[in-house]
Enzyme design. Structure first.
Site, PDB file in Angstrom:
ATOM      1  N   CYS A  62      -8.031 -19.485 -54.659  1.00  0.00           N
ATOM      2  CA  CYS A  62      -9.371 -19.259 -54.105  1.00  0.00           C
ATOM      3  C   CYS A  62      -9.462 -18.019 -53.222  1.00  0.00           C
ATOM      4  O   CYS A  62     -10.094 -17.038 -53.603  1.00  0.00           O
ATOM      5  CB  CYS A  62      -9.810 -20.485 -53.308  1.00  0.00           C
ATOM      6  SG  CYS A  62     -10.001 -21.937 -54.339  1.00  0.00           S
TER       7      CYS A  62
HETATM    8  N1  NAD Z   1      -7.385 -24.959 -56.670  1.00  0.00           N
HETATM    9  C1  NAD Z   1      -8.277 -25.038 -55.705  1.00  0.00           C
HETATM   10  O1  NAD Z   1      -7.937 -25.320 -54.562  1.00  0.00           O
HETATM   11  C2  NAD Z   1      -9.749 -24.797 -55.967  1.00  0.00           C
HETATM   12  C3  NAD Z   1     -10.681 -25.177 -54.988  1.00  0.00           C
HETATM   13  C4  NAD Z   1     -12.035 -24.995 -55.220  1.00  0.00           C
HETATM   14  C5  NAD Z   1     -12.443 -24.382 -56.400  1.00  0.00           C
HETATM   15  N2  NAD Z   1     -11.514 -23.986 -57.332  1.00  0.00           N
HETATM   16  C6  NAD Z   1     -12.019 -23.375 -58.561  1.00  0.00           C
HETATM   17  O2  NAD Z   1     -11.993 -24.343 -59.597  1.00  0.00           O
HETATM   18  C7  NAD Z   1     -11.698 -23.726 -60.853  1.00  0.00           C
HETATM   19  C8  NAD Z   1     -10.476 -24.391 -61.465  1.00  0.00           C
HETATM   20  O3  NAD Z   1      -9.373 -24.161 -60.604  1.00  0.00           O
HETATM   21  P1  NAD Z   1      -8.051 -25.023 -60.682  1.00  0.00           P
HETATM   22  O4  NAD Z   1      -7.264 -24.664 -59.465  1.00  0.00           O
HETATM   23  O5  NAD Z   1      -8.353 -26.440 -60.953  1.00  0.00           O
HETATM   24  O6  NAD Z   1      -7.369 -24.369 -61.990  1.00  0.00           O
HETATM   25  P2  NAD Z   1      -6.139 -24.962 -62.820  1.00  0.00           P
HETATM   26  O7  NAD Z   1      -5.505 -23.795 -63.490  1.00  0.00           O
HETATM   27  O8  NAD Z   1      -5.314 -25.852 -61.958  1.00  0.00           O
HETATM   28  O9  NAD Z   1      -6.827 -25.891 -63.912  1.00  0.00           O
HETATM   29  C9  NAD Z   1      -7.640 -25.405 -64.923  1.00  0.00           C
HETATM   30  C10 NAD Z   1      -7.351 -26.187 -66.183  1.00  0.00           C
HETATM   31  O10 NAD Z   1      -8.304 -25.790 -67.161  1.00  0.00           O
HETATM   32  C11 NAD Z   1      -7.640 -25.781 -68.428  1.00  0.00           C
HETATM   33  N3  NAD Z   1      -8.463 -24.975 -69.329  1.00  0.00           N
HETATM   34  C12 NAD Z   1      -8.585 -23.644 -69.425  1.00  0.00           C
HETATM   35  N4  NAD Z   1      -9.512 -23.333 -70.342  1.00  0.00           N
HETATM   36  C13 NAD Z   1      -9.993 -24.498 -70.829  1.00  0.00           C
HETATM   37  C14 NAD Z   1     -10.964 -24.827 -71.794  1.00  0.00           C
HETATM   38  N5  NAD Z   1     -11.670 -23.894 -72.433  1.00  0.00           N
HETATM   39  N6  NAD Z   1     -11.185 -26.133 -72.052  1.00  0.00           N
HETATM   40  C15 NAD Z   1     -10.489 -27.100 -71.421  1.00  0.00           C
HETATM   41  N7  NAD Z   1      -9.557 -26.842 -70.470  1.00  0.00           N
HETATM   42  C16 NAD Z   1      -9.315 -25.551 -70.194  1.00  0.00           C
HETATM   43  C17 NAD Z   1      -6.267 -25.245 -68.102  1.00  0.00           C
HETATM   44  O11 NAD Z   1      -5.332 -25.576 -69.109  1.00  0.00           O
HETATM   45  C18 NAD Z   1      -5.958 -25.944 -66.778  1.00  0.00           C
HETATM   46  O12 NAD Z   1      -5.317 -27.188 -66.972  1.00  0.00           O
HETATM   47  C19 NAD Z   1     -11.518 -22.249 -60.556  1.00  0.00           C
HETATM   48  O13 NAD Z   1     -12.727 -21.603 -60.750  1.00  0.00           O
HETATM   49  C20 NAD Z   1     -11.180 -22.231 -59.080  1.00  0.00           C
HETATM   50  O14 NAD Z   1     -11.526 -21.024 -58.468  1.00  0.00           O
HETATM   51  C21 NAD Z   1     -10.173 -24.198 -57.151  1.00  0.00           C
END
Ligand code: NAD
Length: 434
Positions: free
Chosen positions: A271
């Site tokens: 983030c």
């Molecule tokens: N990690 C955090 O603390 C956090 C906090 C708030 C917001 N976010 C936001 O949330 C979003 C996700 O972050 P995250 O940390 O969970 O990412 P992550 O990489 O942990 O998880 C994303 C998942 O999506 C899957 N994926 C990718 N493309 C896909 C598709 N087309 N269909 C289905 N699955 C698919 C990946 O394989 C992965 O398992 C990002 O935009 C991030 O900025 C993250």
């Protein structure tokens, strides 16, 4: 056929969660625990398999809670996007990384919007949760979904609702963190509000997706700027011989108008290092330069270099050079008590130390191995021998289960980038910000 509103109210709605990562998996479990049937989608077969076996790979979700909803058939995972047509509401939690030139990479959002558009069903609600720049829901997701021939607000509904999880936090979770929702039209906002009120205590509707999108990036810019400010103060304190840690603790006694932020080796995770660039990049479309964002990024990204400089100085004072020195880095996760190493400043520090000829090893109770450029590093056991043989032990991440007095009693030199040893006065400690 029941309308979505009734289906959410009587919990007969099936919720689709796309992207079962740090954000999506806790969300999927939260809906399943609220007795909704949840269908999780991920492109990684391994992740879908683990979910279906009730085995969690995300620290904030216990395997116990995951398997309890899987065995009750409340949660199932798949890689088959054609099953998007089976669900009533879809929450999209796919990654939003940066390109190598630090431009927004919306490829995952675009790819998923196309998949949803292909299988879109009348009456479905789609909510984007991925962090992104203001305008993404309306300018990128909406046209893609409407290419199906369906109209938003009539045939389907679309909203943005940012995720605000705090990985590793014992205090904050999906249930007790207020959720913001902004729909393309009033009905979309209303339905998204109803959906999230099933799992969150407070849901705040805002006037449009852009407000919700801007709120999320602003929250992360706020953190980035304040961390940069205190990192700059740490530099100054070093020069002036004042302890930044003592200053922060003293300032934090003010009951109003102040909020403590702490200096460190830089910023990490998915983030804070990324999201501000989404806004800075979008702002340029309006001939606008977000100077605070750029300056904060510059200061925060310089921190690993500053830490390495201070380690060189500390070794030099002891008649040693970094070239050939044995350095043990404690903690490679980007923050305490998590296993996430994405954008971790500890990795940059290891890389910089290695480039200057140091022999670097690491220990992290949460991270068994880590890939760095072409090398794989394995966490070493934190033995007396490994602590005492290091020329410098660097506390890069202040995990709670480190025994700092023990580490100090065995190491000849400890460089503390997190203030984990503050309050301790041994001569073998050198701290950032002092
Ligand atoms: N990690 C955090 O603390 C956090 C906090 C708030 C917001 N976010 C936001 O949330 C979003 C996700 O972050 P995250 O940390 O969970 O990412 P992550 O990489 O942990 O998880 C994303 C998942 O999506 C899957 N994926 C990718 N493309 C896909 C598709 N087309 N269909 C289905 N699955 C698919 C990946 O394989 C992965 O398992 C990002 O935009 C991030 O900025 C993250």
């Amino acid at each position: 056929m029941l309308r979505l509103e009734e289906k959410i109210k009587d919990k007969s709605a099936t919720i689709g969660i796309v992207g079962l990562g740090y954000v999506g998996l806790p969300l999927a479990v939260a809906f399943a625990m609220a007795r909704f049937k949840v269908l999780g989608f991920d492109t990684q077969q391994k992740r879908a398999d683990l979910v279906n076996q009730g085995k969690s790979y995300i620290a904030d979700v216990s395997s116990d809670s995951l398997s309890s909803v899987v065995t009750r058939k409340l949660l199932e995972a798949t890689t088959d996007q054609s099953r998007l047509g089976e669900v009533d509401a879809i929450c999209v939690c796919v990654p939003t990384p940066l390109t190598t030139t630090k431009d927004p990479d919306l490829s995952y959002v675009i790819q998923e919007s196309r998949a949803i558009s292909k299988y879109l069903q009348p009456g479905q609600l789609v909510v984007l949760e991925s962090t992104t720049y203001p305008g993404t829901t309306k300018q990128v997701v909406l046209p893609s979904l409407e290419s199906s021939g369906f109209r938003c607000g009539i045939d389907f509904y679309l909203a943005y609702s940012p995720e605000r999880v705090d990985p590793g936090s014992k205090d904050h979770n999906v249930r007790n963190t207020p959720k913001i929702v902004g729909g393309i039209d009033p009905r979309s906002t209303q339905l998204a509000q109803l959906l999230y009120s099933q799992i969150a205590g407070t849901v705040l509707p805002v006037s449009c997706p852009e407000v919700a999108e801007m709120t999320k990036v602003f929250e992360n810019v706020f953190r980035s700027v304040n961390i940069a400010l205190v990192n700059e103060l740490a530099h100054l304190c070093e020069k002036m011989g004042v302890s930044v840690w003592e200053v922060i603790d003293a300032a934090a006694t003010k009951p109003f108008g102040y909020m403590p932020f702490y200096p460190g080796p830089g910023i990490g995770g998915h983030c804070i290092p990324l999201d501000p660039y989404y806004l800075a990049n979008k702002a340029r479309e309006f001939d606008f330069h977000t100077r605070f964002i750029e300056l904060a990024a510059e200061i925060n990204e310089h921190m690993p270099y500053h830490i390495v400089f201070r380690i060189i100085e500390a070794l030099n004072t002891r008649g040693k050079s970094l070239n050939g020195a044995k350095i043990l880095v404690l903690g490679v996760a980007y923050k305490k008590d998590v296993e996430d190493t994405r954008e971790s400043p500890a990795l940059k520090i290891i890389q910089l130390l290695g480039a200057k000829g140091a022999e670097v090893s690491y220990n992290d109770p949460h991270v068994a191995k880590v890939q760095l450029l072409h090398d794989t590093f394995m966490s070493v056991a934190l033995t007396e021998e490994c602590l005492s043989s290091a020329d410098c032990v660097v506390i890069a991440t202040d995990h709670s289960n480190y025994d700092y007095p023990y580490i100090l009693s065995k190491a000849s030199l400890v460089f503390d980038t997190r203030g984990a040893t503050r309050g301790l006065k041994q001569a073998n400690i050198v701290r950032l910000g002092e």
